[in-house]
Design a protein around this motif. Structure first.
Motif, short mmCIF file in Angstrom:
data_model
loop_
_atom_site.label_atom_id
_atom_site.label_comp_id
_atom_site.label_asym_id
_atom_site.label_seq_id
_atom_site.Cartn_x
_atom_site.Cartn_y
_atom_site.Cartn_z
N ALA A 68 -10.01 2.33 1.11
CA ALA A 68 -9.07 1.22 1.01
C ALA A 68 -8.83 0.53 2.34
O ALA A 68 -8.17 -0.51 2.37
N ALA A 92 -6.53 2.77 5.58
CA ALA A 92 -5.97 2.41 4.29
C ALA A 92 -4.46 2.22 4.31
O ALA A 92 -3.93 1.44 3.52
N SER A 146 -6.76 -1.63 -2.38
CA SER A 146 -6.54 -1.17 -3.75
C SER A 146 -5.16 -1.51 -4.30
O SER A 146 -4.89 -1.26 -5.48
N THR A 194 0.83 -1.20 0.00
CA THR A 194 0.00 0.00 0.00
C THR A 194 0.86 1.25 0.00
O THR A 194 0.58 2.23 -0.69
N ASP A 228 0.94 4.21 -2.64
CA ASP A 228 0.80 5.61 -2.28
C ASP A 228 1.95 6.44 -2.85
O ASP A 228 1.75 7.57 -3.33
N ASN A 281 -7.76 6.31 -1.01
CA ASN A 281 -6.70 5.73 -0.19
C ASN A 281 -6.33 6.58 1.02
O ASN A 281 -5.50 6.15 1.82
#
Length: 453
Positions: A287, A157, A292, A25, A29, A279
């Motif tokens: 998320a 998230a 995601s 994640t 990002d 997110n």
């Protein structure tokens, strides 16, 4: 090794897996930040590992014939494909909150029809992290009791490790997880009086014996298959399951977002902003439940963590069953599921669905109360800070918050995970522009996108 130690080991392993997911994640990002700075292409493309595509086996070909066979229903007009339409991401084709079935196609189904897509990686129903089998099996009731004593981590998230080990229901099929296999899942609607209304196993058997594809059963299993009614139905449902597993259109991973992850498509400014808000744990935090990021080994994101949540959605007055003020759909603890009725801490919990192809749907949440993505996002945004925008008012003028759940279970509703951690008078988690951008992003999850060469 006792069950509690076994669970702790399993939780530790899942925390490690959650930590890996958190790393993925964070990478996503970073990619988003770079994409926003450098343009609309993904600057850190990945190679997604999609399921292999091959010709259908003989078993799957038989399953396809059964999947589209409307003669198995009492009306003669309803097949699996009628409610799970291939033209609607194997979800409902109608505009209503539920599908109609029964002998005259006038009986309402109990819940909104979920999509049959992306179930090939769906785990079995469990409470808490999955555990390895040994001679000291921990029952669902034991895990539920342990869950009552264990603090629950927030689901955000950017930090999935702790939340992944929460001792909450997860996995299983249907909104309440009452089936573990696609084979079992196929049988429920076949016999449900409000759906295909096939009657009994014996009635279905007679229809299978006289179906145009009956010779295929004999070819696959031998002529003796017709002498064992339950085995015949079981093999028929297994064939349907094989069709869903082998047919690529049930799990194509051909959305614009998939191609963006691979660096083969560009997101618009609105779509990219929507992904960022999706997110962002301080905004929509979608998320937190609808993951995601692809997995470390390149599996595409499923946009669900397979866990259950009690969100307190409004009651749907369009459902005939809700004409009875004493009727409540409690999800995991009933009425369609019966083995968890005593675990009242889970009453009102329903499975978190995938958001893939969600923009093609016209009924959202288990009761189909919301008819658009705009209504869904308004619910998330205003449920707690302006409940009058979401829930009806009673005769005395007060807002009837959580009106589709008995008051004694209101404590089960999630009020800790963002954006549900806000209170009356707080600023909404999302602006109107944020909501519009999220919807633009959700539309990138629709399959069938063709990237430019």
């Amino acid at each position: 090794m006792n069950g509690r130690i076994l669970w702790l080991l399993g939780a530790g392993l899942l925390c490690m897996a959650g930590a890996v997911a958190a790393v993925e994640t964070q990478r996503l990002d970073q990619g988003l930040a770079d994409a926003r700075r450098l343009g609309d292409a993904n600057p850190h493309p990945v190679h997604l590992m999609r399921p292999a595509v091959a010709p259908l086996s003989s078993m799957a070909q038989l399953g396809k014939l059964i999947f589209y066979d409307a003669s198995l229903s009492s009306s003669g007009a309803l097949s699996c494909a009628s409610c799970h339409s291939p033209d609607h991401a194997y979800g409902p084709p109608n505009d209503g909150p539920v599908m109609l079935g029964g002998a005259t196609l006038k009986r309402q189904g109990a819940r909104a029809v979920p999509s049959l897509t992306y179930l090939e990686r769906h785990p079995n129903f469990s409470i808490g992290p999955e555990k390895d089998d040994d001679d000291n099996v921990v029952s669902l009731a034991q895990m539920a009791a342990l869950g009552q004593q264990t603090a629950r981590a927030k689901k955000i998230a950017t930090g999935t490790a702790a939340a992944a080990a929460n001792i909450v229901p997860q996995g299983g099929l249907f909104w309440d997880g009452r089936a573990d296999t696609l084979q079992d899942q196929a049988l429920f609607p076949l016999l449900d009086p409000s759906e295909m209304d096939g009657g009994s196993v014996e009635v279905v058997v007679e229809k299978l014996r006289h179906a145009s594809y009956a010779p295929r059963f004999a070819e696959l299993f031998g002529a003796g298959i017709f002498d064992n009614s339950r085995l015949l139905v079981a093999e028929a449902m297994f064939a349907v399951a094989r069709y869903q597993v082998e047919e690529a259109s049930f799990h194509p991973y051909t959305s614009k977002y998939d191609y963006w992850l691979e660096g083969k498509a560009r997101l618009s400014e609105s779509e990219l902003r929507g992904l960022l808000v999706f997110n962002d744990p301080d905004k929509a935090n979608c998320a937190g439940c609808h993951t995601s990021a692809p997995t470390r080994d390149g599996l595409p994101p499923l946009f669900t963590d397979h866990q259950y949540e009690a969100l307190g959605a409004p009651r749907n007055a369009a459902l005939a069953s809700n004409g009875d003020p004493d009727h409540f759909d409690l999800g995991v603890c009933g009425p369609q599921r019966t083995d968890m009725s005593e675990q009242t801490q889970y009453c009102g919990m329903f499975l978190t669905p995938t958001l893939r192809n969600s923009a093609t749907r016209r009924a959202f949440f288990h009761n189909g109360v919301f008819r658009s993505l705009e209504e869904v996002l308004d619910f998330y945004n205003f449920r707690d800070i302006n409940p009058e925008k979401v829930f009806p008012r009673g005769a005395d003028g007060t807002v009837r918050k959580y009106d589709d759940l008995p008051a004694k279970y209101h404590g089960n509703v999630d009020v800790s995970d963002p954006p549900f951690d806000r209170h009356a008078g707080d600023t909404p988690a999302m602006t109107a522009q944020d909501e519009a951008d999220i919807i633009a992003f959700l539309k990138t999850l629709t399959d069938g996108y063709h990237p430019e060469p």
